[in-house]
Enzyme design. Sequence first.
Site, PDB file in Angstrom:
ATOM      1  N   SER A   1       0.738  -1.252   0.040  1.00 19.67           N
ATOM      2  CA  SER A   1      -0.160   0.021   0.001  1.00 19.67           C
ATOM      3  C   SER A   1       0.791   1.086  -0.121  1.00 19.67           C
ATOM      4  CB  SER A   1      -0.825   0.208   1.423  1.00 19.67           C
ATOM      5  OG  SER A   1      -0.242   0.023   2.351  1.00 19.67           O
TER       6      SER A   1
ATOM      7  N   ASN B   1       7.376  -8.643   1.123  1.00 20.38           N
ATOM      8  CA  ASN B   1       7.827  -7.503   1.143  1.00 20.38           C
ATOM      9  C   ASN B   1       7.576  -6.390   2.405  1.00 20.38           C
ATOM     10  OD1 ASN B   1       9.284  -4.056  -0.151  1.00 20.38           O
ATOM     11  ND2 ASN B   1       7.188  -4.124   0.875  1.00 20.38           N
TER      12      ASN B   1
ATOM     13  N   TYR C   1      15.062  -4.852  15.015  1.00 21.15           N
ATOM     14  CA  TYR C   1      15.186  -4.916  13.206  1.00 21.15           C
ATOM     15  C   TYR C   1      16.181  -5.572  12.033  1.00 21.15           C
ATOM     16  CZ  TYR C   1      14.463  -2.641   8.368  1.00 21.15           C
ATOM     17  OH  TYR C   1      14.550  -2.717   6.992  1.00 21.15           O
TER      18      TYR C   1
ATOM     19  N   ALA D   1      18.358  -7.476  13.306  1.00 17.07           N
ATOM     20  CA  ALA D   1      18.093  -9.454  13.394  1.00 17.07           C
ATOM     21  C   ALA D   1      16.711 -10.164  12.538  1.00 17.07           C
ATOM     22  CB  ALA D   1      17.629  -9.578  15.005  1.00 17.07           C
TER      23      ALA D   1
ATOM     24  N   LYS E   1      16.155  -9.187  10.233  1.00 23.56           N
ATOM     25  CA  LYS E   1      16.244  -8.764   8.117  1.00 23.56           C
ATOM     26  C   LYS E   1      17.580  -9.698   8.190  1.00 23.56           C
ATOM     27  CE  LYS E   1      13.307  -6.306   7.479  1.00 23.56           C
ATOM     28  NZ  LYS E   1      12.105  -6.933   6.122  1.00 23.56           N
TER      29      LYS E   1
HETATM   30  P1  NAP Z   1       6.333   1.621   4.292  1.00 21.74           P
HETATM   31  O1  NAP Z   1       6.410   3.131   4.050  1.00 21.74           O
HETATM   32  O2  NAP Z   1       6.894   1.921   5.802  1.00 21.74           O
HETATM   33  O3  NAP Z   1       5.594   0.735   3.513  1.00 21.74           O
HETATM   34  C1  NAP Z   1       5.038  -0.752   4.696  1.00 21.74           C
HETATM   35  C2  NAP Z   1       4.213  -1.549   4.449  1.00 21.74           C
HETATM   36  O4  NAP Z   1       3.983  -2.440   5.302  1.00 21.74           O
HETATM   37  C3  NAP Z   1       3.284  -0.742   4.331  1.00 21.74           C
HETATM   38  O5  NAP Z   1       2.466  -1.346   2.632  1.00 21.74           O
HETATM   39  C4  NAP Z   1       2.125  -1.297   5.761  1.00 21.74           C
HETATM   40  O6  NAP Z   1       0.822  -1.086   5.092  1.00 21.74           O
HETATM   41  C5  NAP Z   1       2.717  -2.785   5.241  1.00 21.74           C
HETATM   42  N1  NAP Z   1       3.006  -4.074   6.350  1.00 21.74           N
HETATM   43  C6  NAP Z   1       3.253  -2.972   7.504  1.00 21.74           C
HETATM   44  N2  NAP Z   1       2.649  -4.419   8.422  1.00 21.74           N
HETATM   45  C7  NAP Z   1       2.191  -4.957   8.330  1.00 21.74           C
HETATM   46  C8  NAP Z   1       1.992  -6.442   8.168  1.00 21.74           C
HETATM   47  N3  NAP Z   1       1.916  -6.648   9.597  1.00 21.74           N
HETATM   48  N4  NAP Z   1       0.823  -7.041   7.582  1.00 21.74           N
HETATM   49  C9  NAP Z   1       0.817  -6.528   6.709  1.00 21.74           C
HETATM   50  N5  NAP Z   1       1.333  -5.132   5.547  1.00 21.74           N
HETATM   51  C10 NAP Z   1       1.919  -5.101   6.362  1.00 21.74           C
HETATM   52  O7  NAP Z   1       7.558   0.869   4.163  1.00 21.74           O
HETATM   53  P2  NAP Z   1       8.793   0.708   3.777  1.00 21.74           P
HETATM   54  O8  NAP Z   1      10.387   1.490   3.694  1.00 21.74           O
HETATM   55  O9  NAP Z   1       9.176   0.819   1.676  1.00 21.74           O
HETATM   56  O10 NAP Z   1      10.012  -0.883   3.675  1.00 21.74           O
HETATM   57  C11 NAP Z   1       9.476  -1.703   2.974  1.00 21.74           C
HETATM   58  C12 NAP Z   1      10.168  -3.568   3.543  1.00 21.74           C
HETATM   59  O11 NAP Z   1      11.189  -1.945   2.428  1.00 21.74           O
HETATM   60  C13 NAP Z   1      10.314  -3.812   4.889  1.00 21.74           C
HETATM   61  O12 NAP Z   1      10.130  -4.993   4.672  1.00 21.74           O
HETATM   62  C14 NAP Z   1      11.626  -2.766   5.133  1.00 21.74           C
HETATM   63  O13 NAP Z   1      12.190  -3.258   6.319  1.00 21.74           O
HETATM   64  C15 NAP Z   1      12.088  -2.431   3.805  1.00 21.74           C
HETATM   65  N6  NAP Z   1      12.778  -1.760   3.729  1.00 21.74           N
HETATM   66  C16 NAP Z   1      12.858  -0.675   3.654  1.00 21.74           C
HETATM   67  C17 NAP Z   1      13.972   0.146   3.537  1.00 21.74           C
HETATM   68  C18 NAP Z   1      13.863   2.174   3.312  1.00 21.74           C
HETATM   69  O14 NAP Z   1      14.629   2.564   3.166  1.00 21.74           O
HETATM   70  N7  NAP Z   1      12.687   2.270   3.109  1.00 21.74           N
HETATM   71  C19 NAP Z   1      15.431  -0.108   3.769  1.00 21.74           C
HETATM   72  C20 NAP Z   1      16.342  -1.374   3.713  1.00 21.74           C
HETATM   73  C21 NAP Z   1      14.718  -2.301   3.721  1.00 21.74           C
HETATM   74  P3  NAP Z   1       0.182  -1.760   6.340  1.00 21.74           P
HETATM   75  O15 NAP Z   1       0.077   0.012   7.440  1.00 21.74           O
HETATM   76  O16 NAP Z   1      -1.797  -0.889   5.666  1.00 21.74           O
HETATM   77  O17 NAP Z   1      -0.415  -2.770   6.987  1.00 21.74           O
END
Ligand code: NAP
Length: 258
Positions: free
Chosen positions: A16, A91, A157, A159, A161
């Site tokens: 989303s 994701n 976090y 741990a 990942k």
């Molecule tokens: P974000 O903008 O906060 O989006 C997170 C998404 O995950 C949202 O769609 C949220 O929707 C959903 N979500 C959270 N908890 C959930 C659950 N229990 N069940 C189903 N959906 C869930 O995060 P992002 O930055 O895009 O990160 C996405 C992924 O990339 C994560 O795994 C994060 O660890 C990884 N990551 C991000 C970065 C970065 O710099 N942004 C770097 C490294 C890794 P709802 O709240 O509606 O559920």
Amino acid sequence: MFTSLKGRSVIVTGASKGIGRGIARRFGSVGCGVLVVSRERATASTVAAEIRGAGGIAHPFAADVSRQSDMEAMAKFALEQFGGIDILCANAGIFPEAKLGQMTEADFDAVIGTNLKGTFLSVSACLPAMKAKRFGRIVLTSSITGPVTGLPGWSHYGASKAGQLGFMRTAAIELAMHGITVNAVLPGNVVTEGLTALGDEYIRGMAASVPMRRLGSVDDIANAALFFATEEAGYITAQSLIIDGGQILPESLAAVDG
Ligand code: NAP
């Protein structure tokens, strides 16, 4: 030129917002049927509508990746809509900050429950459909934080990942004979709603530590996920691809300036 993914079906969890939204839109743009999954139906519906508006095929689905019954319902719905599950992008993730000493058991459980248990539950739910077709591409969204680097405030976090990669290596062996690959994208710092919520100071500090002098975009990560899903990546499994603009490379702050 890669073989077209048109007609493939993909489930993207956490779609989303942020990276998941970017991945969902990218797969939608190449003709995949996309299941847009997040806990909030309204935001998932908006992204599914965006994909349909661009000429793609997409449905929203509300589910919490940390709940087994939700993940089973998600896989069932995808099967009903698309007749199969070809690709899973696991994701969904959360990254609340808490330093050791302040971090509670509930903080730790929440992060592991979503990021690591959610990976296990979403993968497990999709396996029967993938095994039936003797085809599957699973792409985990891990991170540089944990597998490669440390960051104060994010030990739980990190741990989770790093745990995803441990899970991936054994899953890849078990699933290889079924025609299923399991790989991971390891983003650096990517401009998303979740990252922006960490504040300007965090963003400025991170951007300054990237040799390419910019944070990542969701498309940077989506393109890597797309590659792992291609026919041509079929002999690649249990691999981690770092997409970070070189952030992990410098040995010192001075080294960032070249
Ligand atoms: P974000 O903008 O906060 O989006 C997170 C998404 O995950 C949202 O769609 C949220 O929707 C959903 N979500 C959270 N908890 C959930 C659950 N229990 N069940 C189903 N959906 C869930 O995060 P992002 O930055 O895009 O990160 C996405 C992924 O990339 C994560 O795994 C994060 O660890 C990884 N990551 C991000 C970065 C970065 O710099 N942004 C770097 C490294 C890794 P709802 O709240 O509606 O559920």
